[in-house]
Write an enzyme that holds these catalytic residues in place. Structure first.
Site, PDB file in Angstrom:
ATOM      1  N   ASN A 179     101.138  93.574  -9.140  1.00 24.43           N
ATOM      2  CA  ASN A 179     101.832  94.866  -9.195  1.00 24.43           C
ATOM      3  C   ASN A 179     103.001  94.816 -10.172  1.00 24.43           C
ATOM      4  OD1 ASN A 179     102.529  93.605  -6.387  1.00 24.43           O
ATOM      5  ND2 ASN A 179     104.178  95.094  -6.562  1.00 24.43           N
ATOM      6  N   ASP A 180     104.203  95.092  -9.759  1.00 19.82           N
ATOM      7  CA  ASP A 180     105.301  95.391 -10.695  1.00 19.82           C
ATOM      8  C   ASP A 180     105.484  94.359 -11.817  1.00 19.82           C
ATOM      9  OD1 ASP A 180     105.588  96.791  -8.341  1.00 19.82           O
ATOM     10  OD2 ASP A 180     107.652  96.217  -8.008  1.00 19.82           O
TER      11      ASP A 180
END
Ligand code: DQQ
Length: 574
Positions: A60-61
């Protein structure tokens, strides 16, 4: 949607985000039984060719992107054990061009009391003696979100493989009384002003989104400022705040600490309630240590977005080598969790984008980093071709599943532009795109590209413009409509859209799309409006994918110029 409805939605989603199965967590969906389900096979079918992704598992991020001594470092939230969110550690890859990547061992993972339960997102700052330092969120032994620092163990290692988190000073920031300890995360890159470092941490109080401001003389002892840098009511949790200066004119990027009359500032927040990234352009009032968005820049989900599609938790960094500011953003899947588990992977990063301020000083421009062009292979060109009502031109001779296409359309006449119905929303292009789609004939438009189209158009992802007019101006909408992208049911197939602020004086509209198997990343109006869609064709795969230019408007459109390049794979991708 009425404001009260939105507020209760915010409340509901925020509540879901805080407690799930009795654990404190970020607002990612949690599937405890799937978190550590090791992928047996990694399915290649929809894997991307030139977008950043690890070999397998969940990503993710983007975290702490930075340039250090000739190397770009990219860290990211990563589950080393499965294809859903969980067990999160920091992945780490290095590159000389942000195109070819080499994966290293995860350098930051839960290990101490101050990050015992998680090592979440954070940012890098390059200290004046050219020493990088990372601030990140740890979930501590009491499930509080705290901010920690990490430094390279060995500066003579060009790849900075090992990072240490000194136990003596960590955590460097703890939630004080009045701060919600389960909504206090994602420290930004720090900036230097008046002999202090400053950085912001995302948070919320009730429904007010907050960027808490902290100051420090030495980077290790931080004091919370009396006022946040900025906050806004009814916006919910602010994740991953990013604050940086942009030049009033020109494309050059600036170091995060630059202030002065020749710059404006940008504050980006990732709104947990909607899961999109919003930014405002404004003024950093350095005497008050507060940020004030311009009155042309709205806070919250009526405001500007980096990307009107699937793009979240983004982060920029200043690249001193090429004097530019580069934006990274996470592009999540739109398929089901069970599909992710079957695939053995989930999530990619958007192509890094150079960002700069548009000359009207009201919005940013974004464009894929120039290095991406090194992957351009075989080229096809189409010039000065008319597209009559209902016509299509197929772009043949390139690999349409992995292509970079850049087209400029010329609009011979704007006389028959469709009126913009005053009941339509000017802040919700997605709704209008859903209503009008790519087939309903307008005056000027819909016209654009059909990406990832199957031979008989059972599947296609149209990326297109529709033009409207009010009594005073033209309104241009860009849509990336996934509704016909796949014959498979049960996928999320949104009709993403955004308005493009152009005056059409030259009667031209440009569109560049990076098409990569399961992602269509588009830049309208030279980078004024960007939309990223995830799509999962069942027929339009590999050599069975096609690319067309189309026009379903009543007025003829001209393809003034179209360049399309088959894209090569990077030599190394993790
Ligand atoms: N993801 C991280 C958090 C952040 C969220 C956890 C945003 O730090 O708030 O993986 O996607």
């Amino acid at each position: 949607m009425a404001v009260t409805k939105l507020l209760s939605l915010a409340l509901f989603i925020t509540f879901l985000g805080v407690v799930n199965n009795g654990r404190v967590e970020a607002s990612h969906s949690v599937y405890p039984q799937l978190q550590s389900l090791t992928a047996v096979n990694v399915l290649q079918l929809h894997r991307t060719g030139f977008h950043f992704q690890p070999r397998k598992n969940w990503i993710n991020d983007p975290n702490a992107p930075m340039y250090f001594n000739g190397i770009y470092h990219f860290f990211y939230q990563y589950n080393p054990k499965g294809a859903v969110w969980g067990n999160v550690v920091w992945g780490h890859s290095v590159s000389k061009d942000m195109v070819n990547w080499e994966a290293l061992e995860p350098p930051i993972y839960p290990s101490h009391r101050f990050d015992k339960n998680a090592a979440w997102s954070g940012s890098a700052t390059i200290l004046p003696n050219n020493k990088p330092i990372i601030l990140y969120t740890g979930v501590d032994q009491n499930n509080r979100q705290v901010q920690n620092y990490a430094v390279p163990a060995n500066f003579s290692d060009p790849y900075l493989r090992r990072w240490i988190k000194p136990a003596r000073l960590n955590p460097v920031v703890e939630p004080d009384q009045g701060v919600n300890a389960s909504a206090f995360r994602d420290p930004s890159t720090a900036w230097w002003l008046n002999r202090h470092w400053r950085m912001v941490v995302g948070s919320k109080r009730n429904h007010r989104g907050i960027a808490y401001l902290y100051r420090s003389r030495d980077f290790f002892h931080w004091v919370k400022a009396k006022h946040p840098l900025h906050s806004a009511p009814h916006t919910g949790m602010w994740e991953c705040p990013d604050f940086y200066p942009v030049l009033l004119s020109g494309k050059q990027g600036l170091d995060t600490s630059v202030v002065g009359k020749h710059v404006k500032h940008v504050l980006k927040v990732s709104l947990d309630v909607t899961r999109y990234d919003y930014y405002t352009v404004g003024t950093y009032l350095t005497d008050k240590d507060r940020y004030l968005p311009d009155n042309t820049s709205a806070d919250g989900w009526v405001g500007l977005r980096y990307d009107y599609g699937n793009f979240y938790a983004s982060k920029t960094f200043f690249d001193p080598a090429k004097k530019r500011r580069v934006l990274w953003g996470w592009v999540n899947e739109s398929d089901s969790t069970s599909d992710d588990v079957k695939k053995g992977w989930a999530g990619i990063q958007a192509i890094p984008r150079t960002v700069w301020l548009y000359p009207n000083q009201r919005q940013l421009m974004q464009w894929p980093i120039q290095e991406l062009e090194s992957l351009r292979g075989k080229k096809v060109k189409i010039s000065h071709r008319k597209l009559m009502t209902g016509q299509r031109i197929e772009v043949k001779g390139i690999s349409a599943a992995q292509v970079d296409v850049d087209v400029t359309f010329f609009i011979p006449s704007l006389d028959k532009v469709e009126p913009f119905n005053p009941s339509w929303s000017l802040t919700d292009a997605q709704l209008l795109c859903a209503k009008k789609g790519s087939k309903i004939q307008g005056g000027v438009g819909p016209f654009g590209l059909l990406a990832l189209a199957s031979e008989n158009l059972e599947e296609y992802t149209p990326v297109f413009f529709r033009i409207f007019k009010t009594s005073i101006k033209h309104i241009v909408m860009l849509c990336s409509d996934a509704r016909s992208s796949s014959l498979e049911d049960g996928l999320y197939k949104p009709s993403f859209a955004g308005f493009v602020n152009v005056d059409l004086a030259d009667k031209k509209l440009s569109l560049r799309s990076l098409i990569d198997h399961s992602v269509v990343e588009s830049f309208g109006g030279g980078g004024k409006t960007c939309i990223t869609s995830r799509v999962y064709p069942t027929l339009a795969l590999l050599e069975n994918a096609h690319l067309h230019a189309f026009n379903n408007g009543s007025q003829t459109i001209v393809v003034e110029n179209l360049d399309a390049w088959s894209m090569k794979k990077p030599v190394t991708m993790n």
